[in-house]
Design an enzyme around this catalytic site. Structure first.
Site: not given
Ligand SMILES: O=C(O)[C@@H](CO)OP(=O)(O)O
Length: 229
Positions: A9, A182
């Protein structure tokens, strides 16, 4: 040859504030939105398209995916969200400032909590508001699946079954796959795909918002990987 695109992200508000984040559902920072848009533009410029997307239950990864797909005019593709792709659950460190924690416990200890695959951060209790059992989005999880703390090995242990059962079948069908996740859930996946030792994974840092392409052979062994910049 199969290609899979991984993207961490864009920068989050807590990346910016240097706080342990884990499963805390913080938003992208202004810079994070810009990074995600740029990632979409780069993928578009390089002619990428996708048949299916995988992401976590956390808005920084979901939003990054949507911004990328919007750039590609691909918001219509099937999208699978799962806690299996969530960030590593950082236990009682979640919310603390990383520098202040290093001042309190020592830089060595904090480095181990952050990067040693065997080192478990301090756990939350079930009464702690950070315990995921109090969050509606995790209501389908069995109690044993709800973490109190995770080291990287624990994260590998929940990312891999999802890779095998949901992502591999899509790759076998020659689908073009994007995963928006992530730092540590991607490190867990890459540790497996790249067959990295503990020493190698400790040194692996993944930047926010830059598409990372893995080229795999028909048996899903890695051929090569590279960032699209
Ligand atoms: O705080 C976190 O959840 C992660 C990712 O931002 O941090 P670290 O790089 O220390 O694992």
């Amino acid at each position: 040859m199969k290609k899979i695109v991984l993207i961490r992200h864009g920068e989050s508000l807590w990346n910016q504030e240097n706080r342990f984040t884990g499963w805390t559902d913080v938003d992208l920072s202004e810079n994070g939105y810009i990074q995600a848009k740029k990632a979409g533009e780069i993928l578009k410029k390089n002619g990428y398209n996708f048949d299916v997307a995988f992401t976590s239950l956390l808005k920084r990864a979901i939003k990054t995916l949507h911004i990328v797909l919007e750039e590609l005019d691909h918001l219509w593709i099937p999208e699978n969200k799962s806690w299996h792709l969530n960030e590593r659950f950082y236990g009682a460190l979640q919310g603390l400032n990383k520098l202040e924690t290093a001042d309190k416990y020592g830089a060595d200890q904090v480095y181990k909590w952050r990067r040693d695959p065997d080192e478990e951060p301090p756990a939350v209790t079930k009464e702690d508001p950070r315990y995921p059992g109090n969050d509606l989005r995790y209501q389908e999880l069995k109690e044993a699946e709800l973490p109190l703390s995770e080291n990287l090995n624990d994260t590998v242990a929940r990312v891999l079954p999802y890779w095998q059962s949901e992502i591999v079948p899509a790759l076998v069908e020659n689908k073009h796959v994007i995963i928006s996740a992530h730092g540590n859930s991607l490190r867990a996946l890459i540790k497996y795909i790249d067959n990295l030792t503990n020493e190698e994974v400790i040194a692996l840092e993944i930047p926010t918002g830059i598409p990372l392409v893995y080229e795999l052979d028909d048996d899903l062994n890695k051929i090569r990987h590279y960032y699209l910049k």
